[in-house]
Design a protein around this motif. Sequence first.
Motif: not given
Length: 503
Positions: A400-421
Amino acid sequence: MNFDQILSAIGGFGRFQKILYVWICLPQILLAFHMMVSIFTGATPPHHCRGNSSSSAGNRSFYPGAHSLNLSLPDSFCFSADVLQQGNRTERVPCGHGWVYSQETFQSTTVTEWDLVCHKAGLNSLGSSVYMFGLLVGSVVCGAMADRYGRRFVLLLSIALQTVFGVAVAFAPNFPVYVILRFVVGCTISGVIINAFVLGTEWTCTKRRMLAGIITDYAFGLGYMLLAGVAYLIRDWRKLQLAISAPGFLLIFYIWVVPQSARWLLANDRREEAIALLRKAALVNGRVLPPTAQVFPSVFKFVNVLVYYGLSLGVSRLGTNLYLTQFVFGLVEIPARSLVLLVLPCSRRLSQSGFLAVGSLACLLMLTVPADNSNVLTGLAMMGKFGITASFAVIYVYTAEIFPTVLRQTGIGVSCMFARMGGVLAPIINMLHNHSPTTPLVIFGTLPLLGAILALALPETADRPLPDTVDDVENWDMRYCSVTFNMQTLHRKAPDQELNPRP
């Protein structure tokens, strides 16, 4: 003044934020229920072939196996009899009338209802992988939706769908429908996890952000432990599924109490709505919004989830009491997250690397312990769970601290995609235990070690304000120095009536 400065002025973790975190934590308990319930609803009780007129198998004793999601039974319990053929050759006859299951521990499970044993045993693990794939899909879809429609909308929608489809699972007429409904539940769980976390993070000041992020993890650990008690009292899988899902209807009041993210509103040029929310937060916190304030829009998860759920879903192979071990596995999350609170302020990067190394070491040490030494194996498994749980807590705050606000949710979503793999692969890797007991531990031990090494290459985010734009990320060090100077100037020059609590 940027958003972090205004948030500090109105109270970065005051009464408004504490109430918000109460609402955020409640669904986390239900999430733990849904994430771990398959340990009980998908358990495989001892069983044998149902007897018939041409077989004496009905008198055969139950197979004394563990209640495992992935346990492969001996061939003798998949056949009803050995028929003597010509030439003194015997031929095994498969169970033609189903199986008889022990009800000593479970009244019913998905395994006993749909006979997911022997040649169908793999379907149980497949169902778990499909559920995890739902979390993967939900991470991507809900992350993108939240950046477009807001954190609050997607959070409320996810809670509603999770409740409806969770209850529907309890009435699934067959296994394919059960798997599909669980897939949808998995999608909604990702929506709740990432949106609740980001919503809380974006309302919390820099100094308290780490503490606030870990609070939700405590709620998840509480749900982990409570599930053991609920499952102990409710031994029928349909009733258990209904019991963990129906409470979601009680959260309907969230429509009126959960706020939107003011930071997201600013990033999307909805300034007036953001100012109104900030004034409300200041009022609840006993502060005032500074009248001069001008607001301007300003691969590790894969390893974590793979090992986390690999150890969690493999709990039944440890040879100890299932309910007690499940409770202790939930209990160990509390000290793990408490330790994170102590070390995370020093460094996000080193904390992540260190905890991954602990989880790796524990899994590799399990390879040296004899299989009949269940107490030592359980202790090492808990040590591994401790390390991976702690690193899991770190990675959410870190991301949450690495991604900027404009992309935070998308960035976390993509990260979670790899997590769920990793979550998808965990049940499949556990199935390898039937052919080679050491293979899952080798995988669960080496991957965190690799992650621990790679984590050292990440940037440090401790005590730094959340970036709002891509430019903020690209000029992180310059922005950090500028914001620090402005914050010091603000606290030195701002009038007391603007920054201090009202008498």
